[in-house]
Design a protein around this motif. Structure first.
Motif, PDB file in Angstrom:
ATOM      1  N   ASP A 134      35.807 -28.236  -1.805  1.00 42.85           N
ATOM      2  CA  ASP A 134      36.695 -27.892  -2.921  1.00 42.85           C
ATOM      3  C   ASP A 134      36.035 -26.888  -3.870  1.00 42.85           C
ATOM      4  N   ALA A 135      34.714 -27.054  -4.058  1.00 40.70           N
ATOM      5  CA  ALA A 135      34.004 -26.187  -4.999  1.00 40.70           C
ATOM      6  C   ALA A 135      33.997 -24.733  -4.550  1.00 40.70           C
ATOM      7  N   ALA A 136      34.201 -24.508  -3.232  1.00 43.33           N
ATOM      8  CA  ALA A 136      34.189 -23.137  -2.714  1.00 43.33           C
ATOM      9  C   ALA A 136      35.548 -22.457  -2.837  1.00 43.33           C
ATOM     10  N   ILE A 137      36.578 -23.205  -3.239  1.00 41.90           N
ATOM     11  CA  ILE A 137      37.932 -22.652  -3.343  1.00 41.90           C
ATOM     12  C   ILE A 137      38.160 -22.095  -4.751  1.00 41.90           C
ATOM     13  N   ASP A 138      38.717 -20.903  -4.812  1.00 44.23           N
ATOM     14  CA  ASP A 138      39.124 -20.333  -6.098  1.00 44.23           C
ATOM     15  C   ASP A 138      40.415 -21.034  -6.526  1.00 44.23           C
ATOM     16  N   VAL A 158      42.025 -22.220   2.404  1.00 47.87           N
ATOM     17  CA  VAL A 158      42.201 -23.614   2.037  1.00 47.87           C
ATOM     18  C   VAL A 158      43.132 -24.288   3.036  1.00 47.87           C
ATOM     19  N   GLY A 159      42.829 -25.534   3.395  1.00 49.90           N
ATOM     20  CA  GLY A 159      43.710 -26.286   4.274  1.00 49.90           C
ATOM     21  C   GLY A 159      44.985 -26.694   3.558  1.00 49.90           C
ATOM     22  N   ARG A 160      46.035 -26.959   4.310  1.00 45.76           N
ATOM     23  CA  ARG A 160      47.326 -27.270   3.686  1.00 45.76           C
ATOM     24  C   ARG A 160      47.258 -28.562   2.882  1.00 45.76           C
ATOM     25  N   ALA A 161      46.780 -29.634   3.507  1.00 43.51           N
ATOM     26  CA  ALA A 161      46.680 -30.902   2.767  1.00 43.51           C
ATOM     27  C   ALA A 161      45.700 -30.774   1.608  1.00 43.51           C
ATOM     28  N   GLN A 162      44.648 -30.021   1.806  1.00 36.62           N
ATOM     29  CA  GLN A 162      43.677 -29.796   0.741  1.00 36.62           C
ATOM     30  C   GLN A 162      44.330 -29.073  -0.432  1.00 36.62           C
ATOM     31  N   ALA A 163      45.160 -28.065  -0.137  1.00 29.03           N
ATOM     32  CA  ALA A 163      45.827 -27.309  -1.200  1.00 29.03           C
ATOM     33  C   ALA A 163      46.740 -28.214  -2.024  1.00 29.03           C
ATOM     34  N   LEU A 164      47.444 -29.126  -1.364  1.00 28.43           N
ATOM     35  CA  LEU A 164      48.328 -30.022  -2.103  1.00 28.43           C
ATOM     36  C   LEU A 164      47.517 -30.943  -3.014  1.00 28.43           C
ATOM     37  N   ARG A 165      46.397 -31.389  -2.513  1.00 29.88           N
ATOM     38  CA  ARG A 165      45.545 -32.244  -3.349  1.00 29.88           C
ATOM     39  C   ARG A 165      45.029 -31.472  -4.559  1.00 29.88           C
ATOM     40  N   LEU A 166      44.642 -30.208  -4.355  1.00 26.34           N
ATOM     41  CA  LEU A 166      44.155 -29.398  -5.464  1.00 26.34           C
ATOM     42  C   LEU A 166      45.275 -29.065  -6.455  1.00 26.34           C
ATOM     43  N   ILE A 226      61.879 -24.473  -4.559  1.00 22.61           N
ATOM     44  CA  ILE A 226      62.171 -25.207  -3.333  1.00 22.61           C
ATOM     45  C   ILE A 226      61.326 -26.475  -3.338  1.00 22.61           C
ATOM     46  N   HIS A 227      61.994 -27.617  -3.215  1.00 20.97           N
ATOM     47  CA  HIS A 227      61.312 -28.902  -3.229  1.00 20.97           C
ATOM     48  C   HIS A 227      61.356 -29.507  -1.826  1.00 20.97           C
ATOM     49  N   GLY A 228      60.230 -29.990  -1.359  1.00 21.58           N
ATOM     50  CA  GLY A 228      60.170 -30.595  -0.044  1.00 21.58           C
ATOM     51  C   GLY A 228      59.223 -31.773  -0.015  1.00 21.58           C
ATOM     52  N   ILE A 229      59.402 -32.611   0.982  1.00 23.70           N
ATOM     53  CA  ILE A 229      58.483 -33.720   1.240  1.00 23.70           C
ATOM     54  C   ILE A 229      57.684 -33.369   2.486  1.00 23.70           C
ATOM     55  N   GLU A 230      56.357 -33.418   2.373  1.00 23.25           N
ATOM     56  CA  GLU A 230      55.479 -33.093   3.489  1.00 23.25           C
ATOM     57  C   GLU A 230      54.590 -34.292   3.785  1.00 23.25           C
ATOM     58  N   ALA A 231      54.469 -34.637   5.075  1.00 21.62           N
ATOM     59  CA  ALA A 231      53.706 -35.813   5.487  1.00 21.62           C
ATOM     60  C   ALA A 231      52.608 -35.401   6.457  1.00 21.62           C
ATOM     61  N   PHE A 232      51.428 -36.005   6.291  1.00 23.15           N
ATOM     62  CA  PHE A 232      50.238 -35.657   7.062  1.00 23.15           C
ATOM     63  C   PHE A 232      49.635 -36.913   7.690  1.00 23.15           C
ATOM     64  N   PHE A 274      53.938 -19.136   2.080  1.00 25.56           N
ATOM     65  CA  PHE A 274      52.965 -20.152   1.710  1.00 25.56           C
ATOM     66  C   PHE A 274      51.801 -20.211   2.698  1.00 25.56           C
ATOM     67  N   ALA A 275      52.086 -20.084   3.996  1.00 27.75           N
ATOM     68  CA  ALA A 275      51.012 -20.126   4.990  1.00 27.75           C
ATOM     69  C   ALA A 275      50.023 -18.988   4.774  1.00 27.75           C
ATOM     70  N   GLY A 276      50.537 -17.800   4.459  1.00 29.81           N
ATOM     71  CA  GLY A 276      49.650 -16.683   4.167  1.00 29.81           C
ATOM     72  C   GLY A 276      48.818 -16.916   2.929  1.00 29.81           C
ATOM     73  N   LEU A 277      49.397 -17.593   1.961  1.00 27.44           N
ATOM     74  CA  LEU A 277      48.660 -17.936   0.743  1.00 27.44           C
ATOM     75  C   LEU A 277      47.467 -18.830   1.076  1.00 27.44           C
ATOM     76  N   LEU A 278      47.688 -19.816   1.931  1.00 29.29           N
ATOM     77  CA  LEU A 278      46.597 -20.711   2.327  1.00 29.29           C
ATOM     78  C   LEU A 278      45.494 -19.941   3.044  1.00 29.29           C
ATOM     79  N   ASP A 279      45.896 -19.043   3.947  1.00 30.67           N
ATOM     80  CA  ASP A 279      44.897 -18.236   4.666  1.00 30.67           C
ATOM     81  C   ASP A 279      44.112 -17.355   3.696  1.00 30.67           C
ATOM     82  N   ARG A 280      44.808 -16.787   2.761  1.00 31.25           N
ATOM     83  CA  ARG A 280      44.167 -15.866   1.812  1.00 31.25           C
ATOM     84  C   ARG A 280      43.063 -16.566   1.020  1.00 31.25           C
ATOM     85  N   PHE A 281      43.294 -17.828   0.669  1.00 29.40           N
ATOM     86  CA  PHE A 281      42.307 -18.541  -0.145  1.00 29.40           C
ATOM     87  C   PHE A 281      41.414 -19.457   0.691  1.00 29.40           C
TER      88      PHE A 281
END
Length: 368
Positions: free
Chosen positions: A201-205, A231-239, A325-331, A222-229
């Motif tokens: 987490d400390a390495a993510i801007d 960060v993993g998808r579940a990790q991004a939601l936690r952050l 846009i609101h969605g429910i995502e499950a991992f 959104f997928a491109g945003l994750l690649d750009r930074f």
């Protein structure tokens, strides 16, 4: 004398075809069970991939290798030949969820390194993951079950296409004949390497990520945003918890499906793997929990979700130029995406208000 000496020399033993060994193990497993196991479960029991089992079944004639036509879409081009077959059952799954839609396939269209089909069978595809394909005939002689099955390089099923009672079987068999590659060498599937862990987490801007998230104009960016930074998808939601994401209890997925059924709110239900994402857009009516499974059992659409494998569920908010846009995502426990729920909407239009009300109520009841 020379011939006698040669005859007395030890003869090199033939190495048995590993496919034949696997086929024998598969038949022994079938004989030991009162009900034949599904191929995926049988492969897991035998310690091999489902693709390896399909490859072995070429020896018995149950499976026929299909040719890869090459080109940028590779085996995805097979979908362009399916329309004359009429209604088919499309199946896309991951380790915790199975998504089945019945309809007629439209031809795929390429989009850079991706492809898609629209219409009754709605798919987003990654052709590079479509590595090997087979036509299979299973079941009994009087009730054969015909399918086309596609696997990635590690033998995991990417997409399956099953004949239905309404399918033109003559056209199905003609397609198999046209695509068959009987001289194809045996495909060697390789074990999947361990997933790369998320960056610390400390390495993510984090502030940069949140700022860019707030400026999103389209949800598909959104997928491109994750690649750009990085960060993993579940990790991004936690952050993003407390800003763009809210943590929910695992029961939230079932609660949302049941609420949508009661209220008649149409949904978009996404289920995918590395090679295919399959989408249902429309109502969900018959929602039935059965043991660890939560099922949707509707004409033309079935969903089978292992609720006991839901390790992280989130309400996610994504800005867009047409409203949030609101969605429910499950991992699952490894952070892999299992299923996504959104309100059904026409392209370029916001989701109906009924979905927003529903998802906020579910989030209020199911917040962690």
């Amino acid at each position: 004398m020379t011939g006698l000496v040669a005859a007395m020399r030890p003869q090199a033993r033939k190495t048995p075809d590993p496919r034949a060994v696997l086929l024998a193990e598969w038949r022994a497993l079938l004989d030991s069970r009162p009900t034949p196991p599904r191929a995926r479960d049988a492969a897991e029991t035998l310690g091999v991939s489902e693709g390896a089992l399909a490859e072995a079944r070429r020896l018995s004639g149950e499976a026929t290798a299909l040719r890869d036509p090459g080109g940028p879409m590779g085996l995805v081009a097979l979908l362009g030949a399916l329309a004359p077959l009429g209604p088919l059952l499309a199946l896309t799954r991951n380790g915790a969820c199975v998504h089945e839609k019945t309809g007629v396939y439209a031809a795929p269209t390429p989009h850079g390194s991706m492809a898609q089909t629209l219409g009754e069978i709605d798919l987003r595809l990654t052709p590079a993951q479509w590595v090997a394909a087979y036509a299979l005939v299973e079941g009994s002689a009087d009730r054969p079950r015909r399918s086309l099955q596609v696997f990635d390089a590690h033998g995991e099923a990417v997409h399956k296409i099953h004949a239905t009672e309404a399918t033109d079987l003559a056209a199905f068999e003609a397609l198999v004949d046209a695509w068959a590659d009987p001289l194809a060498p045996p495909h060697a599937f390789t074990p999947r390497p361990p997933s790369r862990p998320d960056a610390p987490d400390a390495a993510i801007d984090c502030e940069g990520l949140m700022s860019a998230w707030a400026r999103l104009e389209h949800s598909h960016a959104f997928a491109g945003l994750l690649d750009r930074f990085g960060v993993g998808r579940a990790q991004a939601l936690r952050l993003a918890e407390g800003r763009f994401a809210r943590r929910l209890r695992p029961e939230a997925v079932e609660a949302a499906l049941c609420a949508a059924s009661r209220r008649g709110v149409a949904l978009m239900v996404f289920v995918g793997n590395r090679g295919a994402v399959q989408i249902h857009s429309g109502p969900v009516r018959r929602v039935e929990p059965m043991g660890p499974w939560v099922n949707v059992l509707d004409p033309g659409f079935n969903l089978h979700l292992r609720a006991d494998r839901l390790a992280g569920v989130w309400l996610v908010r994504k800005p867009s130029i047409r409203g949030e846009i609101h969605g429910i995502e499950a991992f699952d426990g490894d952070g892999a995406l299992i299923v996504q729920l959104f309100g059904a909407r026409a392209p370029g239009q916001p989701a109906p208000p009924g979905w927003r009300v529903l998802v906020e109520e579910v989030a209020g009841e199911m917040a962690c």
